[in-house]
Design an enzyme around this catalytic site. Structure first.
Site, PDB file in Angstrom:
ATOM      1  NE  ARG A 246      -4.290  -1.244  -0.094  1.00 43.67           N
ATOM      2  CZ  ARG A 246      -4.423  -2.230  -0.977  1.00 43.67           C
ATOM      3  NH1 ARG A 246      -3.410  -2.523  -1.785  1.00 43.67           N
ATOM      4  NH2 ARG A 246      -5.545  -2.911  -1.062  1.00 43.67           N
TER       5      ARG A 246
ATOM      6  CD  GLU B 146      -2.497   3.693  -6.038  1.00 41.71           C
ATOM      7  OE1 GLU B 146      -3.469   3.102  -6.569  1.00 41.71           O
ATOM      8  OE2 GLU B 146      -1.626   3.094  -5.387  1.00 41.71           O
TER       9      GLU B 146
ATOM     10  CG  HIS C 126      -2.565  -0.335  -7.467  1.00 38.87           C
ATOM     11  ND1 HIS C 126      -3.134   0.346  -6.417  1.00 38.87           N
ATOM     12  CD2 HIS C 126      -2.540  -1.636  -7.088  1.00 38.87           C
ATOM     13  CE1 HIS C 126      -3.445  -0.514  -5.450  1.00 38.87           C
ATOM     14  NE2 HIS C 126      -3.100  -1.724  -5.840  1.00 38.87           N
TER      15      HIS C 126
END
Length: 320
Positions: A229, A258, A277
């Site tokens: 994370r 993000e 990601h």
């Protein structure tokens, strides 16, 4: 498609594009769809909530409202930090995750990053584009040391895959047990690691765990990889650590914000790899997530115990 009956449970899906394939539940569930703007209104109608949009924080905002709440919430992700709020944690609602879907893909991705750094593949591609023939020596991966922080299924898969490359791996978890170092040993292990891989879940204890002090403990030759994370890392401290050459580089697949803002210094730092990601997203991953949910739904509808149940106070599935 058959019409729903009053006896069918109501399944509410927090949608993302593309939506999940739930045809197997036709006639077995009344399926409703919501987005961030309609979730709060529809939440009281649902027996089950499928958080398909696992980048959204809409559940945390909508859950404290009025009315009944679903008896079961499933998130199509490994982490649950995006949906857990005090009201959900204290409720009787069962929360499950997509444990098992992302383990090997993420492990392969980490191994690819390690090999890419060690063998200078980005530099090779740059020189090829420049039509420059420049012989270089690269690093042997076998015999190097890795510290993998996070001892869940993903961390264990990463450790297994790196060991297959001959890397000596120290796996770090919340508490020490057979094959796993406790968090109290992390500082010592960081001082010896060539590769530091963050795969820990985001909790109050892990938030910001990689800061200036811990980057300062690492070897100047070490590389840092984060596939856990973004909030595990104090990004400003990482920028300083790379810029001042406290560490040799970093590969980041997750970030505090993000998408990563265009003005982030991480884009331009030398020896830093930025990816959007995607470490666990392989061809067919959405179908795997949908099939996993259908299998869990069948267990739930039959009154059988659910698997992948998250300890809501800890924020992850216990036992690893």
């Amino acid at each position: 498609m058959s019409e729903p009956t009053d006896s069918e449970p109501t399944l509410l899906v927090l949608d993302a594009d593309p939506p999940p394939r739930l045809g197997a539940l036709t006639g077995r569930a009344r399926i409703l769809h919501a987005d961030e703007s309609t979730l709060a209104e529809q939440l009281p109608r649902a027996d089950v909530l499928l958080v398909w949009d696992f980048t959204s924080h809409a559940v945390r905002r909508a859950w404290p409202g009025d009315g009944p709440r679903p008896r079961w919430v499933h998130t199509a992700s490994a982490g649950a930090d995006h949906l857990l709020c005090p009201e959900l944690v204290e409720s009787d609602t069962v929360v499950t995750n997509a444990r098992g879907v992302f383990d090997q893909p993420i492990a392969e991705y980490v191994a690819g990053l390690v090999l890419s750094f060690a063998k200078q593949l980005p530099r090779t591609w740059e020189l090829q584009r420049e039509r420059v023939w420049r012989h270089r020596e690269t690093q042997r991966v076998g015999g190097t040391r890795a510290c993998v922080v996070g001892s869940g299924p993903i961390g264990r898969a990463v450790a297994k895959t790196l060991r297959a490359l001959g890397v000596r791996v120290a796996l770090v978890g919340r508490t020490a047990r057979d094959g796993v170092h406790g968090i109290d040993e992390l500082d010592r292990l960081l001082t010896r690691a060539d590769w530091v891989v963050a795969v820990a879940p985001l909790t109050d204890e892990t938030r910001g765990m990689f800061d200036a002090r811990r980057f300062g403990l690492m070897q100047p030759s070490a590389r840092f990889v984060n596939v856990g994370r973004g909030e595990l890392v104090v990004e400003a401290d990482l920028v300083d650590a790379v810029g001042k050459r406290w560490i040799a580089g970093a590969a980041l697949d997750v970030f505090e914000e993000e998408p990563l803002p265009a003005d982030s210094p991480l884009w331009d730092l030398p020896e830093v790899v930025v990816s959007p990601h995607m470490s666990g997203d392989v061809v067919g991953w959405r179908d795997e997530l949908g099939a996993q949910f259908v299998e869990l739904y069948e267990r739930w509808a039959a009154g059988e115990p659910l698997t992948n149940v998250i300890d809501k106070k800890r924020g992850y599935v216990p036992g690893h």
